[in-house]
Design a protein around this motif. Structure first.
Motif, PDB file in Angstrom:
ATOM      1  N   THR A 235       0.798  -1.219   0.000  1.00 37.20           N
ATOM      2  CA  THR A 235       0.000   0.000   0.000  1.00 37.20           C
ATOM      3  C   THR A 235       0.834   1.273   0.000  1.00 37.20           C
ATOM      4  O   THR A 235       0.388   2.296  -0.508  1.00 37.20           O
ATOM      5  N   ASP A 273      -4.262   1.459   5.934  1.00 42.77           N
ATOM      6  CA  ASP A 273      -4.849   0.377   5.151  1.00 42.77           C
ATOM      7  C   ASP A 273      -4.138  -0.963   5.310  1.00 42.77           C
ATOM      8  O   ASP A 273      -4.450  -1.912   4.595  1.00 42.77           O
ATOM      9  N   PHE A 277      -2.419  -4.018  -0.551  1.00 43.23           N
ATOM     10  CA  PHE A 277      -3.720  -3.874  -1.202  1.00 43.23           C
ATOM     11  C   PHE A 277      -4.343  -5.247  -1.465  1.00 43.23           C
ATOM     12  O   PHE A 277      -5.546  -5.424  -1.353  1.00 43.23           O
ATOM     13  N   TRP A 278      -3.510  -6.174  -1.867  1.00 45.21           N
ATOM     14  CA  TRP A 278      -3.970  -7.528  -2.202  1.00 45.21           C
ATOM     15  C   TRP A 278      -2.778  -8.468  -2.113  1.00 45.21           C
ATOM     16  O   TRP A 278      -1.622  -8.043  -2.121  1.00 45.21           O
ATOM     17  N   GLU A 300     -10.652  -5.551   3.741  1.00 42.68           N
ATOM     18  CA  GLU A 300     -11.275  -4.272   4.095  1.00 42.68           C
ATOM     19  C   GLU A 300     -10.795  -3.161   3.170  1.00 42.68           C
ATOM     20  O   GLU A 300     -11.580  -2.318   2.723  1.00 42.68           O
ATOM     21  N   ALA A 302      -9.802  -3.515   0.115  1.00 43.28           N
ATOM     22  CA  ALA A 302     -10.450  -3.735  -1.182  1.00 43.28           C
ATOM     23  C   ALA A 302     -11.902  -3.280  -1.150  1.00 43.28           C
ATOM     24  O   ALA A 302     -12.389  -2.638  -2.096  1.00 43.28           O
ATOM     25  N   ALA A 303     -12.607  -3.594  -0.047  1.00 41.03           N
ATOM     26  CA  ALA A 303     -14.010  -3.197   0.075  1.00 41.03           C
ATOM     27  C   ALA A 303     -14.159  -1.682   0.097  1.00 41.03           C
ATOM     28  O   ALA A 303     -15.174  -1.132  -0.347  1.00 41.03           O
ATOM     29  N   ASN A 304     -13.137  -0.991   0.591  1.00 42.44           N
ATOM     30  CA  ASN A 304     -13.149   0.469   0.644  1.00 42.44           C
ATOM     31  C   ASN A 304     -12.593   1.102  -0.627  1.00 42.44           C
ATOM     32  O   ASN A 304     -12.451   2.329  -0.696  1.00 42.44           O
ATOM     33  N   GLY A 305     -12.253   0.291  -1.619  1.00 43.26           N
ATOM     34  CA  GLY A 305     -11.773   0.821  -2.895  1.00 43.26           C
ATOM     35  C   GLY A 305     -10.361   1.348  -2.862  1.00 43.26           C
ATOM     36  O   GLY A 305      -9.979   2.150  -3.717  1.00 43.26           O
ATOM     37  N   ARG A 306      -9.548   0.912  -1.905  1.00 40.60           N
ATOM     38  CA  ARG A 306      -8.173   1.396  -1.820  1.00 40.60           C
ATOM     39  C   ARG A 306      -7.336   0.749  -2.919  1.00 40.60           C
ATOM     40  O   ARG A 306      -7.384  -0.458  -3.132  1.00 40.60           O
ATOM     41  N   ARG A 307      -6.546   1.553  -3.585  1.00 36.31           N
ATOM     42  CA  ARG A 307      -5.652   1.058  -4.623  1.00 36.31           C
ATOM     43  C   ARG A 307      -4.619   2.132  -4.949  1.00 36.31           C
ATOM     44  O   ARG A 307      -4.768   3.289  -4.571  1.00 36.31           O
TER      45      ARG A 307
END
Length: 326
Positions: A235, A273, A277-278, A300, A302-307
């Motif tokens: 992240t 975060d 990210f993944w 979490e 990913a569900a929050n759209g973090r990228r």
């Protein structure tokens, strides 16, 4: 006065044959024999980036940090001496073994040996990788990054930040304290994991080509227990990487696409975060030992759209825009 790059690392291990296969055939470094008691490895035009000595311990032996100017060694030595840290001048024999013009060495508050050096020696022959790769991201960025386990960050922080001028990039407090530091344009060349332990957590090498990471990942998966973290993306520095279990008691991160920053304008900040990210599933951990907790943080995020920002998908373009301040 400035420390400008992680120049080299030393490891103690009595498993030289295993290290020859690991660093040469998996990481893609060039093996250089240093007699029956040591192996050295190249990553670029420098004579030596990694030295493995046949000694008991199976852990970090030393970190070598490059300084910009010769007189920086005396200035840091004087600052450390004033703070009560014993500093030793590197002998000619030691400098020859490290392939540098001059160095000083000392220990941090947890006993890790730190060497500051000036002017590494450049090889006359070209770098020949141990497997087909396009090469490593080194040059002004240094060899990569090094990460330590620490028992007490409050003691270690002022040593590296205030005495050695390592600059904080960012930090996270959950699921444990993580502090990242830069000394050049690489997002971080050093980090500390507040695990309550002591020792070496990992070092990172960054490849010039994502396919070199992927092909190494394929090779690592052919060996039982070689993969420690699955392929994933961080992240904070946007590195796409996997972690391998080294022949010693630490990991090696194999990465691509790391974030380039502008140190003068960079503002340190807290991240929320989690580390990735993944991916980066910790295969070495049990579900109860932290594996599930870290997975839940990724889900979490990913569900929050973090990228990562889309421009980071192309490291070359990202680096060019970063240089232009865009």
């Amino acid at each position: 006065m400035a420390i400008c790059a992680l120049g080299y690392l030393g490891v103690r291990s009595d498993r030289l044959d295993d290290w020859a296969d690991f660093a040469g055939k998996l990481l893609g470094m060039q093996k250089i024999d240093r007699g029956s008691k040591a192996l050295a490895f190249r990553m670029d035009d420098q004579m030596q980036r990694l030295l493995v000595s046949d000694e008991d311990g199976d852990t970090l032996a030393f970190m070598g940090w490059e300084v910009e100017r010769q007189d920086d060694l005396q200035r840091y030595a004087a600052r450390l001496d004033k703070a009560g840290v014993p500093v030793h001048l590197g002998t000619k024999e030691l400098c020859d073994r490290r392939f540098v013009e001059s160095l000083v060495w000392f220990e941090d508050p947890m006993g890790n040996r730190v060497e500051l050096f000036h002017k590494p020696m450049i090889a006359s022959d070209p770098f020949v990788p141990g497997r087909p790769i396009d090469g490593f991201m080194t040059g002004p960025l240094g060899m990569g990054h090094a990460v330590l386990h620490v028992k007490n960050i409050e003691i270690m922080m002022p040593f590296y930040r205030d005495l050695l001028d390592f600059r904080v990039s960012d930090y996270g407090l959950k699921p444990y304290g993580l502090y990242f530091f830069h000394v050049n344009d690489r997002h971080h060349s050093f980090a500390m994991v507040g695990s309550g332990q002591a020792g070496f957590h990992h070092f990172m090498v960054e490849f010039q080509n994502l396919d070199d990471v992927g092909q190494g990942y394929d090779l690592a998966q052919q060996e039982d227990g070689r993969v420690a973290y699955t392929l994933g993306r961080h992240t904070n520095d946007y590195m796409t990487s996997y972690y391998a279990n080294s022949p010693s008691a630490f990991f090696v991160e194999n990465g691509w696409g790391g974030r380039i920053i502008d140190p003068p304008s960079w503002e340190p900040h807290e991240t929320h975060d989690g580390p990735s990210f993944w991916g980066h599933e910790r295969l070495y951990l049990s579900e109860e030992g932290g594996r599930k907790r870290l997975r839940d943080m990724r889900l979490e995020a990913a569900a929050n759209g973090r990228r990562a920002p889309p421009v980071a998908e192309c490291p070359w373009l990202y680096n060019q825009l970063a240089k232009q301040g865009k």
